[in-house]
Write a protein that holds these residues in place. Structure first.
Motif, PDB file in Angstrom:
ATOM      1  N   ALA A 139       0.748  -1.239   0.087  1.00  0.00           N
ATOM      2  CA  ALA A 139      -0.074   0.118   0.239  1.00  0.00           C
ATOM      3  C   ALA A 139       1.004   1.378  -0.037  1.00  0.00           C
ATOM      4  CB  ALA A 139      -1.019  -0.075   1.269  1.00  0.00           C
ATOM      5  N   ALA A 140       1.862   1.130   0.400  1.00  0.00           N
ATOM      6  CA  ALA A 140       2.797   2.260   0.610  1.00  0.00           C
ATOM      7  C   ALA A 140       3.449   2.795  -0.693  1.00  0.00           C
ATOM      8  CB  ALA A 140       4.026   1.959   1.540  1.00  0.00           C
ATOM      9  N   GLU A 141       3.579   1.761  -1.484  1.00  0.00           N
ATOM     10  CA  GLU A 141       3.969   2.163  -3.043  1.00  0.00           C
ATOM     11  C   GLU A 141       2.979   2.955  -3.833  1.00  0.00           C
ATOM     12  OE1 GLU A 141       6.684   2.028  -6.148  1.00  0.00           O
ATOM     13  OE2 GLU A 141       6.707   2.019  -3.845  1.00  0.00           O
ATOM     14  N   MET A 142       1.663   2.469  -3.623  1.00  0.00           N
ATOM     15  CA  MET A 142       0.982   3.216  -4.238  1.00  0.00           C
ATOM     16  C   MET A 142       0.650   4.568  -3.756  1.00  0.00           C
ATOM     17  SD  MET A 142      -1.475   2.931  -6.917  1.00  0.00           S
ATOM     18  CE  MET A 142      -2.406   1.598  -7.154  1.00  0.00           C
TER      19      MET A 142
ATOM     20  N   GLU B 251       2.382 -13.430   3.857  1.00  0.00           N
ATOM     21  CA  GLU B 251       2.472 -14.617   2.873  1.00  0.00           C
ATOM     22  C   GLU B 251       1.618 -14.537   1.779  1.00  0.00           C
ATOM     23  OE1 GLU B 251       3.362 -19.188   4.152  1.00  0.00           O
ATOM     24  OE2 GLU B 251       0.941 -18.524   4.158  1.00  0.00           O
ATOM     25  N   LEU B 252       2.030 -14.976   0.556  1.00  0.00           N
ATOM     26  CA  LEU B 252       1.289 -14.852  -0.908  1.00  0.00           C
ATOM     27  C   LEU B 252       0.793 -16.109  -1.063  1.00  0.00           C
ATOM     28  CD1 LEU B 252      -0.048 -13.242  -2.987  1.00  0.00           C
ATOM     29  CD2 LEU B 252       2.284 -13.623  -4.430  1.00  0.00           C
ATOM     30  N   ALA B 253       1.617 -17.197  -0.900  1.00  0.00           N
ATOM     31  CA  ALA B 253       1.357 -18.571  -1.126  1.00  0.00           C
ATOM     32  C   ALA B 253       2.257 -19.406  -0.351  1.00  0.00           C
ATOM     33  CB  ALA B 253       1.536 -18.696  -2.677  1.00  0.00           C
ATOM     34  N   ASP B 254       1.915 -20.755  -0.122  1.00  0.00           N
ATOM     35  CA  ASP B 254       2.788 -21.434   0.425  1.00  0.00           C
ATOM     36  C   ASP B 254       4.343 -21.225   0.014  1.00  0.00           C
ATOM     37  OD1 ASP B 254       3.698 -23.722   2.139  1.00  0.00           O
ATOM     38  OD2 ASP B 254       3.693 -24.852   0.451  1.00  0.00           O
ATOM     39  N   GLY B 255       5.224 -20.929   0.704  1.00  0.00           N
ATOM     40  CA  GLY B 255       6.602 -20.877   0.208  1.00  0.00           C
ATOM     41  C   GLY B 255       6.914 -19.702  -0.537  1.00  0.00           C
ATOM     42  N   VAL B 256       6.011 -18.383  -0.664  1.00  0.00           N
ATOM     43  CA  VAL B 256       6.281 -17.299  -1.154  1.00  0.00           C
ATOM     44  C   VAL B 256       5.829 -16.308  -0.228  1.00  0.00           C
ATOM     45  CG1 VAL B 256       5.790 -15.771  -2.970  1.00  0.00           C
ATOM     46  CG2 VAL B 256       6.077 -18.011  -3.445  1.00  0.00           C
ATOM     47  N   SER B 257       6.602 -15.428   0.172  1.00  0.00           N
ATOM     48  CA  SER B 257       6.365 -14.307   1.143  1.00  0.00           C
ATOM     49  C   SER B 257       6.552 -12.917   0.693  1.00  0.00           C
ATOM     50  CB  SER B 257       6.701 -14.574   2.741  1.00  0.00           C
ATOM     51  OG  SER B 257       8.067 -14.701   2.828  1.00  0.00           O
ATOM     52  N   LEU B 258       6.246 -11.890   1.045  1.00  0.00           N
ATOM     53  CA  LEU B 258       6.466 -10.491   0.515  1.00  0.00           C
ATOM     54  C   LEU B 258       6.879  -9.669   1.846  1.00  0.00           C
ATOM     55  CD1 LEU B 258       3.303  -9.774  -1.659  1.00  0.00           C
ATOM     56  CD2 LEU B 258       5.685 -10.838  -2.244  1.00  0.00           C
ATOM     57  N   HIS B 259       8.068  -8.930   1.683  1.00  0.00           N
ATOM     58  CA  HIS B 259       8.582  -8.179   2.676  1.00  0.00           C
ATOM     59  C   HIS B 259       9.050  -6.877   2.096  1.00  0.00           C
ATOM     60  CE1 HIS B 259       9.033 -11.902   4.724  1.00  0.00           C
ATOM     61  NE2 HIS B 259       9.465 -12.567   3.683  1.00  0.00           N
ATOM     62  N   CYS B 260       8.222  -5.700   2.910  1.00  0.00           N
ATOM     63  CA  CYS B 260       8.325  -4.412   2.618  1.00  0.00           C
ATOM     64  C   CYS B 260       9.842  -3.861   3.200  1.00  0.00           C
ATOM     65  CB  CYS B 260       7.429  -3.434   3.186  1.00  0.00           C
ATOM     66  SG  CYS B 260       7.445  -1.687   2.595  1.00  0.00           S
ATOM     67  N   ILE B 261      10.657  -3.171   2.211  1.00  0.00           N
ATOM     68  CA  ILE B 261      12.104  -2.710   2.524  1.00  0.00           C
ATOM     69  C   ILE B 261      11.908  -1.342   2.322  1.00  0.00           C
ATOM     70  CG2 ILE B 261      14.527  -2.763   1.592  1.00  0.00           C
ATOM     71  CD1 ILE B 261      14.078  -5.720   1.760  1.00  0.00           C
ATOM     72  N   GLY B 262      11.470  -0.671   1.363  1.00  0.00           N
ATOM     73  CA  GLY B 262      11.573   0.806   1.029  1.00  0.00           C
ATOM     74  C   GLY B 262      12.820   0.996   0.908  1.00  0.00           C
ATOM     75  N   GLY B 263      13.310   2.304   0.888  1.00  0.00           N
ATOM     76  CA  GLY B 263      14.781   2.950   0.575  1.00  0.00           C
ATOM     77  C   GLY B 263      14.819   3.290  -0.825  1.00  0.00           C
ATOM     78  N   HIS B 264      14.813   2.370  -1.601  1.00  0.00           N
ATOM     79  CA  HIS B 264      14.958   2.741  -3.181  1.00  0.00           C
ATOM     80  C   HIS B 264      13.486   3.572  -3.644  1.00  0.00           C
ATOM     81  CE1 HIS B 264      15.981   2.498  -7.373  1.00  0.00           C
ATOM     82  NE2 HIS B 264      14.933   1.768  -7.597  1.00  0.00           N
TER      83      HIS B 264
ATOM     84  N   ARG C  78       9.435   3.912  -1.848  1.00  0.00           N
ATOM     85  CA  ARG C  78       8.738   3.986  -0.496  1.00  0.00           C
ATOM     86  C   ARG C  78       8.072   2.735   0.046  1.00  0.00           C
ATOM     87  NH1 ARG C  78       9.905   7.744   2.658  1.00  0.00           N
ATOM     88  NH2 ARG C  78       9.065   9.263   1.571  1.00  0.00           N
ATOM     89  N   GLY C  79       7.473   1.891  -1.358  1.00  0.00           N
ATOM     90  CA  GLY C  79       6.815   0.685  -0.911  1.00  0.00           C
ATOM     91  C   GLY C  79       7.567  -0.502  -1.598  1.00  0.00           C
TER      92      GLY C  79
END
Length: 265
Positions: free
Chosen positions: A113-116, A158-171, A173-174
Motif C-alpha cells: 500500500a505504501a508504494e501506491m 504470505e502470498l502463497a505457501d513458500g512465497v512471502s513479501l517483505h516491505c523494505i523501502g529505501g529505493h 517507499r513501498g
C-alpha cells in the motif's frame, strides 16, 4: 510443502554507465559499470507467479533505453501467454518493473500500500523523485485497482505457501522483496533492494533513494530472510548470468538450485 522453481528473465541491458550510477561515495566513480534488467517467474506445478513485468518498446523509445525482448516475448519460451498470467508481484512501480502491467490483462497485482501512496502522493511533485516513474504505468495500476484486481499489503505477508513479501523501502517507499522456498533453501529476490551484489555485500547504497536509512537497514533484512547470502539475488547485476545456469534460452536463468560457484565482490 513442495519447493518452487525460480527463473530470472533478462529483457534489457545498459552498458553506457559508470560506478557513480550504481554506488554512493564510490572512489572509482568513473569506471564502467553495466546493468542488466530482469523480470522473474516462479513456478510450482500448475502454479505460476510473475514478479515484475519489465517495460515495452514504447517505454524504451520514450526513455532512449532499448530493450532486447518485449515482456511477452521474454516469457514465450515457457509457453506462457499474457492471458495465462493471473498473479503479478509488483516489487515497486518504477518504469522498469511495472512498465508491462498493461500486457497482462487478467493478472491481479500484489503490492505494498505504501508504494501506491508514494507514487500518487505529494512526493511526485519533485522531479527527482518522479523520474523513475511513468504516469501511464501508475494509471494502469489504478485501473486495475478499480477493477478489483489489486491486493495491498502493509509490511510482511504470505502470498502463497513458500512465497512471502517483505516491505523494505529505501529505493522507493513501498519497495518489497520476495522470499521463496527452493531446493537450495530460502531464496530472496531482492529486486531493487539491492541492484548489485556489491550494494548489499559491501553495504554501499544505490544513488536513487527516497530513504537512505531504510535502504541500509534493508541490506540486513535481505541477509536475515535468505538461508545464505548466496541466495540473495540482486535485481540488476550482470553477475547473475555468471552464477546461475541458462535454460530454455540464452536470456533465461534458473535460480532455485543456487549459484553454481562462490562469488566475491
Amino acid at each position: 510443502m513442495s519447493e518452487w522453481e525460480v527463473y530470472a528473465v533478462k529483457y534489457a541491458e545498459r552498458t553506457a554507465r559508470t560506478r557513480a550510477d550504481s554506488f554512493i561515495f564510490d572512489d572509482n566513480h568513473d569506471a564502467p559499470h553495466a546493468m542488466d534488467y530482469f523480470m522473474w517467474l516462479l513456478k510450482r506445478g500448475p502454479q505460476m507467479i510473475l514478479v515484475d513485468t519489465g517495460y515495452d518498446a514504447a517505454e524504451a523509445s520514450f526513455r532512449g533505453r532499448p530493450i532486447r525482448l518485449d515482456p511477452v516475448a521474454a516469457l514465450a519460451p515457457f509457453g506462457v501467454r499474457p492471458e495465462d498470467v493471473t498473479d503479478i508481484i509488483v516489487t515497486h512501480l518504477h518504469y522498469d518493473h511495472a512498465g508491462g502491467l498493461h500486457l497482462f490483462p487478467n493478472a491481479r497485482l500484489h503490492m505494498q500500500a505504501a508504494e501506491m501512496a508514494y507514487a500518487t502522493g505529494p512526493c511526485m511533485c519533485h522531479d527527482t523523485l518522479r523520474m523513475p516513474f511513468t504516469a501511464a504505468h501508475v494509471c494502469e495500476a489504478i485501473k486495475r485497482l478499480y477493477a478489483g484486481k489489486v491486493t495491498f499489503y502493509d509490511g510482511d505477508a504470505e502470498l502463497a505457501d513458500g512465497v512471502s513479501l517483505h516491505c523494505i523501502g529505501g529505493h522507493s517507499r513501498g519497495l518489497q522483496c520476495v522470499r521463496i522456498r527452493t531446493q537450495a533453501g530460502w531464496m530472496v529476490l531482492a529486486s531493487d533492494a539491492a541492484h548489485f551484489y556489491e550494494n548489499f555485500l559491501a553495504r554501499k547504497p544505490f544513488p536513487i533513494v527516497v530513504d537512505l536509512e531504510d535502504m541500509l537497514d534493508g541490506f540486513t533484512t535481505l541477509d536475515r530472510l535468505a538461508s545464505s547470502p548466496r541466495l540473495v539475488v540482486p535485481g540488476h547485476d550482470p553477475l547473475v548470468r555468471a552464477y546461475f545456469p541458462s535454460t530454455l534460452s540464452s536470456d533465461i536463468f534458473r535460480l532455485d538450485a543456487g549459484p553454481n560457484r562462490d562469488f566475491t565482490i
